[in-house]
Write a protein that holds these residues in place. Structure first.
Motif, PDB file in Angstrom:
ATOM      1  N   UNK A 241      12.601  32.781 -23.936  1.00  7.10           N
ATOM      2  CA  UNK A 241      11.230  32.590 -24.404  1.00  7.10           C
ATOM      3  C   UNK A 241      10.716  33.826 -25.124  1.00  7.10           C
ATOM      4  N   UNK A 242      11.359  34.961 -24.879  1.00  9.37           N
ATOM      5  CA  UNK A 242      10.934  36.210 -25.499  1.00  9.37           C
ATOM      6  C   UNK A 242      11.577  36.462 -26.853  1.00  9.37           C
ATOM      7  N   UNK A 243      12.753  35.891 -27.110  1.00 10.77           N
ATOM      8  CA  UNK A 243      13.526  36.386 -28.242  1.00 10.77           C
ATOM      9  C   UNK A 243      14.377  35.316 -28.896  1.00 10.77           C
ATOM     10  N   UNK A 244      14.836  35.638 -30.083  1.00 14.45           N
ATOM     11  CA  UNK A 244      15.890  34.867 -30.721  1.00 14.45           C
ATOM     12  C   UNK A 244      17.094  35.784 -30.896  1.00 14.45           C
ATOM     13  N   UNK A 245      18.270  35.233 -30.705  1.00 12.79           N
ATOM     14  CA  UNK A 245      19.516  35.986 -30.858  1.00 12.79           C
ATOM     15  C   UNK A 245      20.504  35.115 -31.629  1.00 12.79           C
ATOM     16  N   UNK A 246      21.590  35.675 -32.095  1.00 11.91           N
ATOM     17  CA  UNK A 246      22.551  34.869 -32.858  1.00 11.91           C
ATOM     18  C   UNK A 246      23.063  33.666 -32.072  1.00 11.91           C
ATOM     19  N   UNK A 247      23.131  32.550 -32.749  1.00 14.58           N
ATOM     20  CA  UNK A 247      23.676  31.318 -32.169  1.00 14.58           C
ATOM     21  C   UNK A 247      24.990  30.950 -32.805  1.00 14.58           C
ATOM     22  N   UNK A 248      25.739  31.960 -33.207  1.00 16.00           N
ATOM     23  CA  UNK A 248      27.030  31.795 -33.857  1.00 16.00           C
ATOM     24  C   UNK A 248      28.079  32.511 -33.015  1.00 16.00           C
ATOM     25  N   UNK A 249      28.973  31.783 -32.396  1.00 13.79           N
ATOM     26  CA  UNK A 249      29.956  32.379 -31.501  1.00 13.79           C
ATOM     27  C   UNK A 249      30.787  33.447 -32.201  1.00 13.79           C
TER      28      UNK A 249
ATOM     29  N   UNK B 116       8.918  22.793 -22.083  1.00 11.13           N
ATOM     30  CA  UNK B 116       8.300  23.669 -21.075  1.00 11.13           C
ATOM     31  C   UNK B 116       8.900  25.071 -21.111  1.00 11.13           C
ATOM     32  N   UNK B 117      10.144  25.175 -21.524  1.00 14.62           N
ATOM     33  CA  UNK B 117      10.836  26.462 -21.496  1.00 14.62           C
ATOM     34  C   UNK B 117      10.164  27.510 -22.382  1.00 14.62           C
ATOM     35  N   UNK B 118       9.390  27.081 -23.361  1.00 13.49           N
ATOM     36  CA  UNK B 118       8.741  28.038 -24.263  1.00 13.49           C
ATOM     37  C   UNK B 118       7.655  28.853 -23.566  1.00 13.49           C
ATOM     38  N   UNK B 119       7.268  28.460 -22.341  1.00 13.50           N
ATOM     39  CA  UNK B 119       6.106  29.079 -21.691  1.00 13.50           C
ATOM     40  C   UNK B 119       6.468  30.095 -20.609  1.00 13.50           C
ATOM     41  N   UNK B 120       7.734  30.536 -20.571  1.00 14.40           N
ATOM     42  CA  UNK B 120       8.149  31.475 -19.527  1.00 14.40           C
ATOM     43  C   UNK B 120       8.334  32.889 -20.079  1.00 14.40           C
ATOM     44  N   UNK B 121       7.534  33.243 -21.062  1.00 15.72           N
ATOM     45  CA  UNK B 121       7.675  34.517 -21.756  1.00 15.72           C
ATOM     46  C   UNK B 121       7.056  35.667 -20.973  1.00 15.72           C
ATOM     47  N   UNK B 122       7.449  36.871 -21.350  1.00 14.89           N
ATOM     48  CA  UNK B 122       6.845  38.065 -20.755  1.00 14.89           C
ATOM     49  C   UNK B 122       5.348  38.121 -21.045  1.00 14.89           C
ATOM     50  N   UNK B 123       4.935  37.677 -22.216  1.00 14.31           N
ATOM     51  CA  UNK B 123       3.504  37.679 -22.528  1.00 14.31           C
ATOM     52  C   UNK B 123       2.732  36.766 -21.577  1.00 14.31           C
TER      53      UNK B 123
END
Length: 518
Positions: free
Chosen positions: A394-402, A198-205
């Motif tokens: 939901x809007x973006x991808x960012x680094x997942x490497x600490x 469900x989390x994929x549907x909370x985007x700005x679009x």
């Protein structure tokens, strides 16, 4: 991140931080969208959407009695969770309205609003905007507010978080960094376990699509828009997705849409260090009163020393304990407006005394901020933070490497000793369960736009605003020489007030960009 004027609601002020500074869209890029490029046509022709656009809104008293006292009325709007599956699960959104004060002949239509964020509560925005409108403008517009999907009174999300993981400094040692990084990972895991795909549907679009459903449900052919901070990005996205539905568009305190995300958050570091220097220059000549240092360099050294002392022993104040991870957020909030220099300086004096073991009473504003930070169940801060994360991730991808964040922090620290570790902290979106289902909207438009931007903005910096000005090619820029954010609703500037009211009344933009006098 901005909502109400800074003096009215400490919780809202903190959420403005959690929202306005946290904007997201593509550090590493998203998957290509699978929908047609003409999203407006795509959205309005999908079978099954008619029932959303044609629903009837029943207006009544708002849940918050203080809103009702202002003359604001509220209603529910039903929207699909997933616009590609309009017969699937739905969300119930709450919207608010202050009706135009004039006759039907004087009325122009509606103006929809967003106070900032994502994560700023929007039901009170009509009253805030109406308070700055001239009588003729107030006569022309029904002002519409909303809590965006997943927030407040609009099918709110609650991941069970116990505070903010992202908006924290990471201190001076590896143990502190690892603790903050782990909390970001844990927050992402908690939200994923509870809400899944469900989390994929909370985007700005999708929020922009909600805005258009509200327009349709109100029976309006077009809508005007007033957005501040994140609301400028939402407004620009709406204008690009639904260009034929836009009447008049005001963007107050905008970001560069191509940097919307982690890059923009990182750009706030230097701006906030500069704000601290501004406060230090104000405080130094007043050392006899505040005893923070007789020179700007001495005042800054006091602040940097305070953060280091908090790392050794948390500052006990008002029954709470501020450490080197939480203290930068207090400094960030207080540095937003140049009119708050005295309050910022008084707060520093309180914190220095508390760090020295003296018994001090926090000011009303500081007490409110402490409550929002440390009593999140009572204040609702953690629930609102979850909704903020839902939109950002939901809007973006960012680094997942600490390790990526640790290197960014150490690179920033020499020139940003106070805010570098804060503005480069690990972002939960790096470990989010779902990836964005669509590419971010490319902001590129010739629509007429009035843009207001402050030169010393610490949240959406002036340089960021120039990026929006470039992308919205039909815009005219009114520059306000001040350190503030959300100029029209939160700062006293007659020149900017006149620019907004004149444009909303006449629809005529200035002939050229200009700067308001000091």
């Amino acid at each position: 991140m901005n909502t109400a004027p800074r003096t009215t609601n400490p919780r809202t002020a903190l959420l403005a931080v959690a929202a306005t500074l946290a904007l997201a869209a593509g550090v590493t890029g998203c998957a290509k969208a699978t929908v047609p490029a003409d999203t407006a046509a795509y959205t309005t022709t999908l079978k099954g959407l008619d029932r959303y656009y044609q629903q009837r809104l029943d207006w009544g008293p708002c849940k918050d009695p203080e809103l009702t006292k202002t003359g604001t009325r509220c209603a529910k709007v039903v929207v699909p969770l997933d616009y590609t599956a309009p017969k699937g699960p739905t969300l119930s959104l709450t919207v608010s309205r202050m009706k135009a004060t004039g006759s039907e002949r004087e009325r122009r239509g509606i103006i929809q609003t967003n106070p900032g964020g994502p994560g700023g509560h929007g039901l009170g925005m009509p009253a805030q905007l109406r308070a700055k409108m001239t009588p003729r403008v107030a006569a022309a517009y029904d002002v519409i507010g909303m809590d965006t999907r997943g927030l407040g009174e609009s099918s709110p999300l609650d991941c069970g978080l116990d505070g903010m993981s992202w908006f924290r400094g990471v201190g001076f040692d590896r143990a502190s960094f690892d603790r903050v990084a782990k909390k970001s990972v844990d927050d992402a895991r908690k939200c994923g376990e509870k809400y899944g795909d469900r989390l994929a549907h909370y985007s700005t679009r999708n929020i922009a699509r909600d805005v258009d459903v509200i327009r349709g449900a109100l029976g309006e052919r077009k809508t005007s828009w007033f957005g501040q901070s994140y609301g400028t990005y939402l407004g620009a996205v709406y204008a690009n997705m639904f260009p034929g539905k836009v009447d008049r568009l005001v963007l107050d305190s905008a970001m560069n849409p191509s940097d919307y995300g982690l890059k923009m958050f990182q750009a706030m570091g230097p701006a906030n260090e500069k704000a601290l220097d501004d406060v230090a220059r104000w405080a130094a000549p007043r050392d006899a009163e505040y005893h923070l240092g007789k020179t700007p360099a001495a005042v800054r050294a006091t602040v940097e020393g305070l953060v280091r002392r908090a790392a050794q022993r948390p500052i006990e104040i008002g029954g709470d304990r501020l450490d080197h991870e939480s203290l930068p957020l207090i400094l960030y909030v207080l540095g937003t407006d140049d009119v708050d220099n005295a309050e910022y300086t008084r707060t520093l004096r309180l914190l220095v005394d508390a760090a020295a073991g003296r018994s001090v009473e926090p000011s009303e504003r500081l007490a409110g901020l402490l409550g929002a930070m440390f009593r999140t169940d009572e204040t609702g801060t953690a629930r609102d933070y979850a909704s903020t994360l839902a939109v950002l991730c939901a809007d973006s991808t960012v680094p997942g490497n600490a390790e990526w964040y640790r290197k960014a922090i150490e690179k920033a620290r020499p020139k940003q000793p106070v805010f570098g570790p804060f503005h480069n902290a690990p972002m939960p979106c790096g470990w989010w369960r779902t990836k964005p289902s669509e590419s971010p909207t490319k902001i590129s438009s010739d629509l007429p736009v009035l843009q207001i931007q402050a030169t010393g903005d610490t949240r959406t910096t002036y340089e960021q605003g120039l990026g929006m000005h470039k992308a919205m090619r039909g815009s005219k820029l009114v520059t306000v020489p001040a350190r503030t954010h959300a100029v029209f609703t939160g700062y006293s500037n007659a020149c900017a007030d006149k620019a907004v009211n004149d444009y909303l009344l006449t629809g005529k933009l200035p002939s050229e960009d200009y700067t308001c006098g000091t």
